[in-house]
Design an enzyme around this catalytic site. Structure first.
Site, PDB file in Angstrom:
ATOM      1  N   PHE A   1       4.016   1.198  -0.118  1.00 58.49           N
ATOM      2  CA  PHE A   1       3.935   2.657  -0.006  1.00 58.49           C
ATOM      3  C   PHE A   1       2.774   3.109   0.861  1.00 58.49           C
ATOM      4  O   PHE A   1       2.787   4.223   1.405  1.00 58.49           O
ATOM      5  CB  PHE A   1       3.847   3.289  -1.404  1.00 58.49           C
ATOM      6  CG  PHE A   1       2.484   3.346  -2.021  1.00 58.49           C
ATOM      7  CD1 PHE A   1       1.744   4.521  -2.007  1.00 58.49           C
ATOM      8  CD2 PHE A   1       1.926   2.235  -2.637  1.00 58.49           C
ATOM      9  CE1 PHE A   1       0.484   4.586  -2.591  1.00 58.49           C
ATOM     10  CE2 PHE A   1       0.680   2.297  -3.223  1.00 58.49           C
ATOM     11  CZ  PHE A   1      -0.052   3.474  -3.197  1.00 58.49           C
ATOM     12  N   LYS A   2       1.776   2.262   1.040  1.00 64.18           N
ATOM     13  CA  LYS A   2       0.622   2.648   1.850  1.00 64.18           C
ATOM     14  C   LYS A   2       1.017   2.928   3.305  1.00 64.18           C
ATOM     15  O   LYS A   2       0.335   3.673   4.008  1.00 64.18           O
ATOM     16  CB  LYS A   2      -0.445   1.551   1.810  1.00 64.18           C
ATOM     17  CG  LYS A   2      -0.916   1.155   0.406  1.00 64.18           C
ATOM     18  CD  LYS A   2      -1.657   2.269  -0.279  1.00 64.18           C
ATOM     19  CE  LYS A   2      -2.080   1.892  -1.682  1.00 64.18           C
ATOM     20  NZ  LYS A   2      -3.181   0.947  -1.764  1.00 64.18           N
ATOM     21  N   ASP A   3       2.153   2.344   3.752  1.00 70.02           N
ATOM     22  CA  ASP A   3       2.597   2.586   5.128  1.00 70.02           C
ATOM     23  C   ASP A   3       2.855   4.069   5.391  1.00 70.02           C
ATOM     24  O   ASP A   3       2.683   4.552   6.506  1.00 70.02           O
ATOM     25  CB  ASP A   3       3.889   1.816   5.410  1.00 70.02           C
ATOM     26  CG  ASP A   3       3.691   0.314   5.483  1.00 70.02           C
ATOM     27  OD1 ASP A   3       2.615  -0.124   5.928  1.00 70.02           O
ATOM     28  OD2 ASP A   3       4.610  -0.424   5.084  1.00 70.02           O
TER      29      ASP A   3
ATOM     30  N   THR B   1      -3.276  -1.696   0.989  1.00 65.49           N
ATOM     31  CA  THR B   1      -3.920  -0.811   1.960  1.00 65.49           C
ATOM     32  C   THR B   1      -4.318  -1.571   3.219  1.00 65.49           C
ATOM     33  O   THR B   1      -4.117  -1.094   4.339  1.00 65.49           O
ATOM     34  CB  THR B   1      -5.160  -0.137   1.341  1.00 65.49           C
ATOM     35  OG1 THR B   1      -4.733   0.810   0.371  1.00 65.49           O
ATOM     36  CG2 THR B   1      -5.997   0.581   2.393  1.00 65.49           C
TER      37      THR B   1
END
Length: 462
Positions: A111-113, A144
């Site tokens: 999800f950090k993308d 991250t």
């Protein structure tokens, strides 16, 4: 839009300066001076938008013209063109009460993308526009780092140094970071845990003269742009359910360690998104669960778990929530954080605890329960959860009433955490991008867990 510090000693600054400052120069965190309020009509109009279109509208509120709209649109479009799914963050229905928001369709399967593809492009844009050097410094509990490196690798005018805890990230997470051999990337494997890495980063950024001399910029969720980017998928998921006639009582269950992802949901709710419950899912490192249930924020014993990206005791975004909990009172926030630094503890009074429990419900998932949840959903629904998502799903089961629908945030692809999946005898097929990592050489520097040792490596690199 102006940005101010949670501790009150940074004058109002614009969006670009807020992004570049990262950690506020007074040691606090930057927040918007005013949170935009959205009308029902605006929400209805936004429901028709694609993910990039929605992101553009949300960013426009916070950028407030500082970046020309056409430039901002290109930044957004370029950032989400790298995702493997046309919806960017699709919502999957699992059963009548549970939907999964898949946030892992970006380049590094995490999800950090979603935030870091944008932030990487934004830093590159700022560097070109201002002809400035950007040295990015960050800490990671696994995802991250890979996302940030992918966002800026090979980009002119930018160097990035990432600290990760030696031996305390999954093998795939380590490979995603350390198989990158671009000259503008440095990986430091730090003796210690993620909290040690995060402390070093915060203390280096708190040295304002050092930060300014070496043009240090932040990619951790201390950077307000990270949080703003993450608010988008709360709106998008809610709108997808609304299109299906399910916009009644909608909860979000969020696996979190650093409080950034769930704070983005809290911000979306403060903007006017009609969220029912924000369910805070933790693992055995459950400082945030204890705060929500007891009103005491105090690190406990560190545990290594099957959900290593949440193996965090000190949540870097917690201060932003404290600021709003205390009515945007910067002086009180500064006093509380100073007391935490000295005593290692924050205890809030009963009236504040009541407000916390109105804002969140919390549940800490034990290791065995995490694995059992993965097995259960694989067997019953043929859906494979990664261990962090499993924590969110387990927490949703405990906190979703019969007349409610919960969207559980799926923060990573299960292939990134095969160590846990293998324990319950589930075989998975790795995506080819991940399979290819195992054949590549690694590039990382082992370093002790002191500020001086890390600083010495940074100075050589920058």
């Amino acid at each position: 839009m102006e940005y101010i510090s949670t501790r009150g000693k940074v004058g109002a600054i614009g969006f670009v300066d807020a992004v570049l400052m990262g950690l506020a120069d007074d040691g606090g965190l930057l927040v918007p001076k005013h949170i935009p309020q959205l009308s029902a009509d605006t929400l209805a109009q936004w429901q028709k938008l694609s993910y990039p279109e929605l992101a553009l509208e949300l960013f426009s509120l916070y950028v407030d013209g500082e970046i020309p709209r056409e430039d901002l649109k290109k930044l957004v479009d370029d950032s989400y063109a790298t995702f493997r799914h046309e919806e960017v963050t699709p919502v999957r229905r699992v059963n009548n009460n549970l939907h999964i928001l898949e946030l892992f369709h970006g380049p590094t399967f995490a999800f950090k993308d979603i935030a870091l593809q944008f932030l990487g492009n934004l830093y590159s844009y700022i560097s070109r526009r201002t002809n400035s050097i950007i040295h990015i410094l960050g800490a990671t509990s696994g995802d991250t780092g890979a996302s940030a490196i992918e966002g800026v690798r090979g980009k002119e005018g930018i160097k990035i140094c990432i600290l990760h805890p030696n031996g305390k990230v999954s093998k795939v997470q380590e490979l995603q970071m350390t198989t990158v051999d671009d000259a503008n990337v440095l990986n430091l494997s730090v003796e210690g845990n993620f909290d040690d890495c995060q402390r070093i980063i915060k203390e280096l950024f708190a040295d304002v003269a050092f930060k300014q001399q070496y043009h240090l910029r932040a990619i951790n969720s201390i950077n307000i742009a990270r949080v703003l980017a993450q608010t988008v998928y709360y709106f998008y998921a809610y709108f997808q359910l609304a299109k299906q006639g399910q916009a009644g009582k909608v909860n979000f269950s969020v696996p979190t360690g650093n409080f950034g992802d769930i704070f983005a949901g809290y911000l979306a709710k403060k903007m006017g998104l009609p969220v029912n419950k924000l369910i805070l899912a933790t693992n055995e490192n459950n400082i945030l669960e204890r705060f929500v249930n007891e009103g005491v924020y105090q690190p406990g014993e560190f545990h290594m778990t099957y959900s290593p990206s949440m193996d965090i005791q000190v949540a870097s975004n917690f201060e932003r929530y404290l600021y709003y909990l205390y009515g945007e009172d910067a002086a009180t926030t500064a006093t509380l954080m100073d007391g935490f630094k000295k005593e290692g503890k924050i205890a809030i009074p009963a009236d504040k605890l009541k407000q916390v429990q109105a804002d969140f419900v919390a549940y800490g998932v034990q290791n065995d329960e995490c694995l059992a949840t993965i097995g259960q959903y694989h067997d019953e629904y043929s859906y494979l959860l990664d261990p962090h998502t499993a924590c969110g799903v387990a927490a949703s089961e405990k906190n979703t009433a019969a007349d409610e629908v919960t969207v559980a945030l799926s923060t990573a692809h299960p292939a990134k955490f095969n160590e846990a999946i293998e324990l319950i005898q589930i075989e998975q097929t790795f995506p080819p991008q991940i399979e290819a990592l195992f054949e590549k050489p690694q590039h990382q520097t082992l370093v002790g867990g002191s500020n001086d040792e890390v600083k010495a490596e940074i100075l050589k690199f920058f």
